[in-house]
Design an enzyme around this catalytic site. Structure first.
Site, short mmCIF file in Angstrom:
data_model
loop_
_atom_site.label_atom_id
_atom_site.label_comp_id
_atom_site.label_asym_id
_atom_site.label_seq_id
_atom_site.Cartn_x
_atom_site.Cartn_y
_atom_site.Cartn_z
N LYS A 191 1.40 9.12 -7.07
CA LYS A 191 1.77 10.47 -6.64
C LYS A 191 1.92 11.30 -7.92
CE LYS A 191 2.98 13.55 -3.53
NZ LYS A 191 1.99 14.14 -2.61
N ASP A 223 -0.56 10.12 -0.38
CA ASP A 223 -0.67 10.76 0.94
C ASP A 223 -2.11 10.78 1.40
OD1 ASP A 223 -1.09 12.51 -1.18
OD2 ASP A 223 -0.14 14.24 -0.23
N ASP A 247 4.38 -1.27 -0.11
CA ASP A 247 5.09 -1.70 1.09
C ASP A 247 4.62 -0.89 2.29
OD1 ASP A 247 7.12 -2.99 2.65
OD2 ASP A 247 8.28 -1.14 2.52
N ASP A 251 1.70 -2.08 5.53
CA ASP A 251 1.98 -2.10 6.98
C ASP A 251 0.96 -1.23 7.72
OD1 ASP A 251 4.27 -3.69 6.62
OD2 ASP A 251 5.37 -2.58 8.16
C1 IPM Z 1 7.73 -6.70 2.87
C2 IPM Z 1 9.02 -6.39 3.57
C3 IPM Z 1 10.14 -6.44 2.52
C4 IPM Z 1 9.85 -5.39 1.48
C5 IPM Z 1 11.55 -6.25 3.11
C6 IPM Z 1 11.85 -7.26 4.20
C7 IPM Z 1 12.60 -6.31 2.03
O1 IPM Z 1 8.96 -5.18 4.21
O2 IPM Z 1 7.59 -7.79 2.30
O3 IPM Z 1 6.83 -5.85 2.92
O4 IPM Z 1 10.18 -4.22 1.67
O5 IPM Z 1 9.28 -5.74 0.44
MG MG Z 2 7.04 -4.26 4.19
#
Ligand code: IPM
Ligand code: MG
Length: 355
Positions: A191, A223, A247, A251
């Site tokens: 960023k 972004d 992180d 996801d």
């Molecule tokens: C991940 C999880 C962890 C993180 C949490 C559970 C602390 O979300 O491994 O991605 O944020 O690293």
């Molecule tokens: Mg995570």
């Protein structure tokens, strides 16, 4: 060869999925003549219940003494009310930090047979998704100075995104080297239009890029990256980014494959010892029902075979077995799109048979 693996099953569905991965590892050991020896360590919520702390010294020692660590998941609503330093997640952060596991590799691949499970439009999914996120894991906002204070309006709180040039260089090299083994494209995500830490990140990455002229390097703002992952994920090969951005983006990227229940990860440091874990959480809502998808953990074990033990043939065999079972139509509930599904244990048995 004998390999010593410390199991950290953790909470929620953790024990079920680690058990599945152990069964698969044992089958691999039998077939290829390796001995896997296990020790189990309590960490996370179960350790809080038993010892009053998320990462007891003995558990950490077991991780440090092993050839590698296989972790299920930690956390759950039961422990949500605890102060930060006593939360189950501290166990995960503690193991990462104490073992020096600064590089988190998260491959995201949409298998052709699961294209229906992906929320992507068919023409976008059709171009394929095969990318790998290299997430910095022991620095940044997760470990920077933090605290609570007060000003004239009342209470406040802060966390600090801080990266040294050395930390950026170290993770940057992992990014370039990983790209070299794959499609030779690296996207560094930051960023830099707003954050000073990102400006240093970008400067450092540009200097490194000169050492890797064979890699097609680009920068991307976080972004924009979040948008591009949905618009056209086929443009990505390797993405390297900070702890917090990695992180979030991992996801997001996991959903491209249809289920977070399929995604494995490896956390590595300077040596060969790593920690391997699914990227999903402890899913307390489905724990103990037998419906959890064990594939992410089984594929994490495969990454362990390859990256920590140098057993590439064995790792490939596990991946091929998983793909074969999915191609034959077996589905756990998360990827069944409302249709018939098998239990996690049944999925595991089928993978072992396919091996
Ligand atoms: C991940 C999880 C962890 C993180 C949490 C559970 C602390 O979300 O491994 O991605 O944020 O690293
Ligand atoms: Mg995570």
């Amino acid at each position: 060869m004998t390999y010593r693996i410390t199991l950290v099953p953790g909470d929620g569905i953790g024990p079920e999925i680690v058990d599945s991965a152990v069964r698969v590892l044992n089958a691999v050991g039998q077939k290829y003549g390796h001995a896997f020896v296990y020790d189990t360590a309590l960490a996370g919520g179960c350790a809080i219940d038993r010892f009053g702390e998320p990462l007891p010294d003995e558990s950490l020692r077991k991780c440090l003494d092993s050839d590698s660590v296989l972790l299920g998941a930690v956390g759950g609503p039961k422990w949500d009310g605890l102060p930060g330093h006593l939360r189950p997640e501290r166990a995960l952060l503690g193991i990462r930090k104490e073992l020096g596991l600064f590089a988190n590799l998260r491959p995201v691949k949409l298998m052709k047979v699961l294209a229906d499970a992906s929320p992507l439009r068919a023409d976008v999914a059709g171009r394929g998704v095969d990318l790998l996120i290299v997430r910095e894991l022991t620095g940044g906002m997760y470990f920077g100075p933090r605290g609570r204070g007060r000003d004239e309006t009342g209470e406040n709180a802060f966390d600090t995104e801080i990266y040294s040039r050395a930390e950026i260089e170290r993770i940057g090299r992992v990014g370039f080297k990983t790209a070299r083994k794959r499609g030779k494209k690296l996207t560094s995500v930051d960023k830099a239009n707003v954050l000073e830490s990102s400006r240093l990140w970008r400067e450092t990455m540009h200097e490194l890029a000169l050492e890797y002229p064979d890699i097609a390097y680009t920068d991307m703002l976080v972004d924009n990256c979040a948008m591009q992952l949905i618009r056209d994920p086929s443009q990505f090969d390797v993405i390297v980014t900070s702890n917090l951005f990695g992180d979030i983006l991992s996801d997001e990227a996991s959903q491209l494959t249809g289920s977070i229940g399929l995604l494995a990860s490896a956390s590595l440091g300077a040596g060969t010892r790593g920690m391997y874990e699914p990227i999903h959480g402890s899913a307390p809502d489905i724990a103990g029902q037998g419906v959890a998808n064990p594939i992410a953990t089984i594929l994490s074990a495969a990454m362990m075979l390859n990256l920590s033990f140098g057993l590439k043939r064995e790792a490939d065999a596990v991946e091929t077995a998983v793909e074969a079972v999915l191609a034959a139509g077996a589905r756990t509930r998360d990827i069944a799109a409302g249709g018939a599904y098998v239990t996690g244990a049944e999925m595991t048995e089928r993978i072992i048979k396919a091996l």
